[in-house]
Design an enzyme around this catalytic site. Structure first.
Site, PDB file in Angstrom:
ATOM      1  N   TYR A 130      -6.642   6.896   3.829  1.00 14.02           N
ATOM      2  CA  TYR A 130      -6.700   5.732   2.728  1.00 14.02           C
ATOM      3  C   TYR A 130      -6.151   4.136   3.118  1.00 14.02           C
ATOM      4  O   TYR A 130      -6.729   3.311   3.201  1.00 14.02           O
ATOM      5  CB  TYR A 130      -6.304   6.024   1.455  1.00 14.02           C
ATOM      6  CG  TYR A 130      -6.069   5.008   0.633  1.00 14.02           C
ATOM      7  CD1 TYR A 130      -6.887   4.270  -0.125  1.00 14.02           C
ATOM      8  CD2 TYR A 130      -4.681   4.390   0.414  1.00 14.02           C
ATOM      9  CE1 TYR A 130      -6.999   3.203  -0.677  1.00 14.02           C
ATOM     10  CE2 TYR A 130      -4.599   3.013  -0.180  1.00 14.02           C
ATOM     11  CZ  TYR A 130      -5.552   2.655  -1.024  1.00 14.02           C
ATOM     12  OH  TYR A 130      -5.242   1.454  -1.636  1.00 14.02           O
ATOM     13  N   ASP A 164      -9.610   6.382  -2.789  1.00 14.01           N
ATOM     14  CA  ASP A 164      -8.491   6.710  -3.147  1.00 14.01           C
ATOM     15  C   ASP A 164      -8.830   7.374  -4.730  1.00 14.01           C
ATOM     16  O   ASP A 164     -10.026   7.746  -5.090  1.00 14.01           O
ATOM     17  CB  ASP A 164      -7.662   5.568  -3.620  1.00 14.01           C
ATOM     18  CG  ASP A 164      -8.116   4.750  -4.683  1.00 14.01           C
ATOM     19  OD1 ASP A 164      -9.405   4.574  -4.896  1.00 14.01           O
ATOM     20  OD2 ASP A 164      -7.231   3.806  -5.411  1.00 14.01           O
ATOM     21  N   GLU A 207       0.862  -1.295   0.014  1.00 14.73           N
ATOM     22  CA  GLU A 207      -0.100  -0.008   0.019  1.00 14.73           C
ATOM     23  C   GLU A 207       0.807   1.331  -0.096  1.00 14.73           C
ATOM     24  O   GLU A 207       0.585   2.248  -0.666  1.00 14.73           O
ATOM     25  CB  GLU A 207      -1.003  -0.098   1.221  1.00 14.73           C
ATOM     26  CG  GLU A 207      -2.148  -1.056   0.933  1.00 14.73           C
ATOM     27  CD  GLU A 207      -3.056  -0.722  -0.151  1.00 14.73           C
ATOM     28  OE1 GLU A 207      -3.160   0.170  -0.673  1.00 14.73           O
ATOM     29  OE2 GLU A 207      -3.659  -1.680  -0.591  1.00 14.73           O
TER      30      GLU A 207
END
Length: 347
Positions: free
Chosen positions: A116, A134, A33
């Site tokens: 996020y 996102d 991520e």
DNA sequence: AAGACGGGGGA
DNA sequence: TCCCCAGTCTT
């Protein structure tokens, strides 16, 4: 079929096989991520593999030096991500016994993890019901529901965040989060989306109102600033002078060379430029132009010129960021892409 | 609320 | 050229 079921159905047929989708390990998901923030999958994938090989566990990550982390990160950009990961890895080892947190509120406290990423890791790893928002989600929701609030305004962020959480598929938050992002990345693309074969076309506001190319709305940012960096290559035998860049500017903690920044593209024979070089490096200084580069960042256009410097004097007590390194060790230092390219060609 | 922060790729 | 990318942090 509901909006959510259409997305999940599309996802199960069209999803890419990506390595971080085969695990619920919060450490591995965190790795992916952070790397994928503002970064395309194709660009980030080799870095994900490299980081996992070098640091199989969060303990391995925490044991590395910051320079080793930045060296692996070299070329990926947004280097604060690498520095923040290093800090976070050490916090996880020291305060969480090396067990990576997988709950939203704990994740959000860690450096480099925002709304996020906390939603992504927590839903993928622990199944927590947090909607990811996102760039893909902004685009899909904006088009499908016809929302024209600018996505980079505070009001827009709040509105999309609220809607995304209302829509979240409670039975399987992780699956739904993956689905809507993948759908945005592959089907509801920024340019020329495949509306002709879209399973959501019937209910899509943007398609039905010819606004696909107008949505989402984004507020334009200020123009880029031009900067002029003049680099000086000082070589003594096998040794070369490098500088570690400090906080408060681009390329923090990466290495380049001693330099002088000028306000414009000052001519090489301009008295002003010559005297500022001599003021910095001594009156006997001689410099010869080697090559030039232009490098474009998000907010800056950087004009670089490289000079070979002779008969110079440095005050190392005042310029503590300067250091001699041998040429064969130079490549071990993390460098900005444009500097690395220069070194490959000229040193 | 606005800026800063990289580098690559597509149209 | 311009825009966007599995955003976050600082001012």
């Amino acid at each position: 079929m509901t909006f959510q079921n259409e997305l999940i159905n599309w996802y199960q047929i069209n999803k890419r096989d990506l390595p971080w989708r085969h695990t619920k390990d919060a450490y591995i998901i965190w790795l992916s991520e952070i790397i994928l923030q503002q970064t395309r999958v194709e660009q980030g994938l080799p870095y994900f593999i490299k980081f996992l090989e070098n640091f199989p566990t969060v303990n391995d990550f925490a044991s590395a030096t910051e320079a080793q982390v930045l060296k692996l990160w070299q070329g990926l950009g947004y280097y604060s991500r690498g520095r923040n990961m290093h800090k976070t890895a050490q916090i996880v080892v020291n305060n969480f016994s090396g067990v990576f947190p997988n709950l939203h509120d704990e994740l959000l406290k860690l450096t480099g993890i925002g709304e996020y990423t906390a939603a992504a890791i927590s839903s993928f790893s622990s199944g927590e019901a947090r909607a990811v928002v996102d760039g893909n989600v902004f685009r899909v929701l904006s088009r499908y529901f016809g929302i024209d609030t600018p996505i980079n305004s505070p009001a827009g962020k709040k509105q999309f965040f609220t809607l995304a959480n209302e829509l979240l598929y409670q039975d399987d938050p992780a699956l739904y989060n993956q689905a809507i992002m993948e759908f945005g990345a592959m089907q509801c693309k920024p340019k020329s989306p495949n509306c002709g074969i879209c399973p959501l076309s019937q209910g899509c506001f943007a398609l039905n109102h010819q606004q696909v190319n107008e949505l989402p709305i984004k507020i334009r940012k200020a123009a880029q600033r031009h900067r002029y960096l003049n680099y000086f290559i000082c070589q003594e035998g096998n040794q070369i002078l490098v500088r570690k860049r400090k906080a408060g500017d681009i390329w923090q903690h990466l290495y380049d060379f001693p330099s002088i920044e000028t306000v414009n593209e000052s001519a090489l024979n301009e008295e002003n430029f010559i005297s500022s070089v001599k003021e910095s490096f001594g009156q006997n200084t001689v410099f010869t132009h080697l090559t030039s580069r232009k490098h474009i960042l998000t907010h800056q256009i950087i004009h670089l010129r490289f000079f070979v410097l002779k008969n110079y004097i440095f005050n190392f007590n005042k310029q503590k960021e300067l250091n001699w390194v041998s040429l064969d060790k130079l490549d071990e230092l993390p460098q900005p892409k444009v500097i690395h390219d220069f070194i490959l060609e000229y040193l």
